[in-house]
Write an enzyme that holds these catalytic residues in place. Structure first.
Site, PDB file in Angstrom:
ATOM      1  N   LYS A   1     -23.623  -4.202 -19.781  1.00  0.00           N
ATOM      2  CA  LYS A   1     -24.399  -2.970 -19.693  1.00  0.00           C
ATOM      3  C   LYS A   1     -23.786  -1.815 -19.192  1.00  0.00           C
ATOM      4  O   LYS A   1     -23.852  -0.691 -19.830  1.00  0.00           O
ATOM      5  CB  LYS A   1     -25.742  -2.972 -18.498  1.00  0.00           C
ATOM      6  CG  LYS A   1     -26.730  -4.173 -18.919  1.00  0.00           C
ATOM      7  CD  LYS A   1     -27.867  -4.010 -18.071  1.00  0.00           C
ATOM      8  CE  LYS A   1     -27.657  -4.423 -16.502  1.00  0.00           C
ATOM      9  NZ  LYS A   1     -27.137  -5.547 -16.364  1.00  0.00           N
TER      10      LYS A   1
ATOM     11  N   ARG B   1     -35.779  -3.287 -13.304  1.00  0.00           N
ATOM     12  CA  ARG B   1     -35.350  -4.833 -12.992  1.00  0.00           C
ATOM     13  C   ARG B   1     -36.476  -5.922 -12.683  1.00  0.00           C
ATOM     14  O   ARG B   1     -36.332  -6.975 -12.715  1.00  0.00           O
ATOM     15  CB  ARG B   1     -34.447  -4.777 -11.824  1.00  0.00           C
ATOM     16  CG  ARG B   1     -33.114  -4.492 -12.193  1.00  0.00           C
ATOM     17  CD  ARG B   1     -32.013  -5.368 -12.337  1.00  0.00           C
ATOM     18  NE  ARG B   1     -31.050  -5.866 -11.669  1.00  0.00           N
ATOM     19  CZ  ARG B   1     -29.845  -4.972 -11.473  1.00  0.00           C
ATOM     20  NH1 ARG B   1     -29.697  -3.656 -11.997  1.00  0.00           N
ATOM     21  NH2 ARG B   1     -28.556  -5.199 -10.970  1.00  0.00           N
TER      22      ARG B   1
ATOM     23  N   ARG C   1     -14.083  -9.856 -12.715  1.00  0.00           N
ATOM     24  CA  ARG C   1     -14.332  -8.431 -12.793  1.00  0.00           C
ATOM     25  C   ARG C   1     -13.786  -7.835 -11.610  1.00  0.00           C
ATOM     26  O   ARG C   1     -13.928  -8.017 -10.447  1.00  0.00           O
ATOM     27  CB  ARG C   1     -15.647  -8.369 -12.794  1.00  0.00           C
ATOM     28  CG  ARG C   1     -16.123  -6.883 -13.121  1.00  0.00           C
ATOM     29  CD  ARG C   1     -17.413  -6.587 -13.678  1.00  0.00           C
ATOM     30  NE  ARG C   1     -18.668  -6.719 -12.439  1.00  0.00           N
ATOM     31  CZ  ARG C   1     -19.874  -6.286 -12.849  1.00  0.00           C
ATOM     32  NH1 ARG C   1     -20.359  -5.938 -14.053  1.00  0.00           N
ATOM     33  NH2 ARG C   1     -20.844  -6.335 -11.917  1.00  0.00           N
TER      34      ARG C   1
ATOM     35  N   ARG D   1     -16.034  -6.262  -6.254  1.00  0.00           N
ATOM     36  CA  ARG D   1     -17.511  -5.843  -5.590  1.00  0.00           C
ATOM     37  C   ARG D   1     -17.893  -7.142  -4.787  1.00  0.00           C
ATOM     38  O   ARG D   1     -17.653  -8.238  -5.384  1.00  0.00           O
ATOM     39  CB  ARG D   1     -18.349  -5.560  -6.735  1.00  0.00           C
ATOM     40  CG  ARG D   1     -18.374  -4.075  -7.169  1.00  0.00           C
ATOM     41  CD  ARG D   1     -19.209  -4.043  -8.297  1.00  0.00           C
ATOM     42  NE  ARG D   1     -20.563  -4.478  -8.374  1.00  0.00           N
ATOM     43  CZ  ARG D   1     -21.538  -4.307  -9.456  1.00  0.00           C
ATOM     44  NH1 ARG D   1     -21.245  -3.601 -10.389  1.00  0.00           N
ATOM     45  NH2 ARG D   1     -22.724  -4.684  -9.249  1.00  0.00           N
TER      46      ARG D   1
ATOM     47  N   ARG E   1     -27.351 -13.504  -8.259  1.00  0.00           N
ATOM     48  CA  ARG E   1     -27.814 -12.510  -8.978  1.00  0.00           C
ATOM     49  C   ARG E   1     -28.515 -13.136 -10.375  1.00  0.00           C
ATOM     50  O   ARG E   1     -29.452 -12.515 -10.950  1.00  0.00           O
ATOM     51  CB  ARG E   1     -26.649 -11.429  -9.261  1.00  0.00           C
ATOM     52  CG  ARG E   1     -26.282 -10.642  -8.085  1.00  0.00           C
ATOM     53  CD  ARG E   1     -25.013 -10.046  -8.222  1.00  0.00           C
ATOM     54  NE  ARG E   1     -24.648  -9.100  -9.047  1.00  0.00           N
ATOM     55  CZ  ARG E   1     -23.534  -8.635  -9.664  1.00  0.00           C
ATOM     56  NH1 ARG E   1     -22.693  -9.192  -9.474  1.00  0.00           N
ATOM     57  NH2 ARG E   1     -23.436  -7.743 -10.455  1.00  0.00           N
TER      58      ARG E   1
END
Ligand code: AMP
Length: 220
Positions: free
Chosen positions: A17, A92, A131, A162, A173
């Protein structure tokens, strides 16, 4: 000139996204609003918003709806939103989607177009755990693309993982996405607003297909 049209990007964490939001908002000439980026900036600055959001974020849980709805509602009042907004990471939950529908109607804005980026779960886990994010420009890179580089290829900034890209948070998540965000696909499909694109493949090609799905001029 761009049309004043809002776009919502839906997709699981790791679907791409953020990357697509940057490309699509540029192509469409509309403002990119990422609630995750706003929250991370608030955490980094140590504001009251950041202090209240950090624990939820680190665990991979959602920040409470009223916090996020207030934040986005206020942001939409600003002048730079007038020509359209691309929402990345918002809404969300169903209450957030219903609140956004209300706020957009109150402001006399058209129904948003909704683009769902679809990627299988195994690939999502692989992408999220590999990532790295730049502290300076917020650029996102895969370990593969970095091939050993430790600084941001775009600006030379420091790269970090992160906290919510660590394995336990990634699993949480994805659970939160399935339980709370995936139902939005039905909500927007019922409103006739949903378009779906396959999120695996070359970034530019996904953007081209996404622009075509959004009916953007010059997409093909
Ligand atoms: P993202 O960068 O969009 O993956 O967001 C990172 C984290 O920020 C999420 O895991 C949530 O903790 C929080 N967050 C971002 N957007 C929202 C939202 N719309 N509602 C609730 N929490 C959010």
């Amino acid at each position: 000139m761009s049309q004043a049209a809002d776009v919502i990007l839906l997709g699981a964490p790791g679907a791409g996204k953020g990357t697509q939001a940057k490309l699509l908002s540029q192509e469409l000439g509309i403002l990119h609003i990422s609630t995750g980026d706003i929250l991370r900036a608030a955490v980094a600055a140590g504001t009251p918003l950041g202090r209240s959001a950090q624990a939820y974020m680190d665990r991979g849980d959602l920040v409470p709806d009223e916090v996020i709805v207030g934040l986005v509602g206020d942001r939409l009042q600003e002048a730079d939103c007038a020509d359209g907004v691309l929402f990345d990471g918002f809404p969300r939950t169903l209450p957030q989607a219903e609140a956004l529908t209300r706020v957009l109607a109150e402001q006399g804005r058209a129904e948003p177009k909704v683009l769902a980026i679809e990627v299988g779960e195994e690939e999502l886990v692989r992408r999220l755990s590999g990532r790295r994010t730049c502290r300076t420009c917020a650029g996102i890179f895969s370990l593969e693309a970095l091939s050993g580089a430790t600084a941001c290829p775009k600006c030379g900034g420091e790269l970090y993982q992160r906290a919510d890209d660590a394995a336990e948070s990634v699993a949480q998540r994805l659970r939160v996405y399935a339980a709370q965000t995936a139902p939005l696909l039905d909500y927007y499909a019922a409103r006739g607003a949903l378009r779906r694109v396959e999120g695996q493949g070359a970034v530019d090609e996904i953007a081209r297909v996404a622009l075509a799905a959004l009916g953007a001029q010059g997409a093909d």
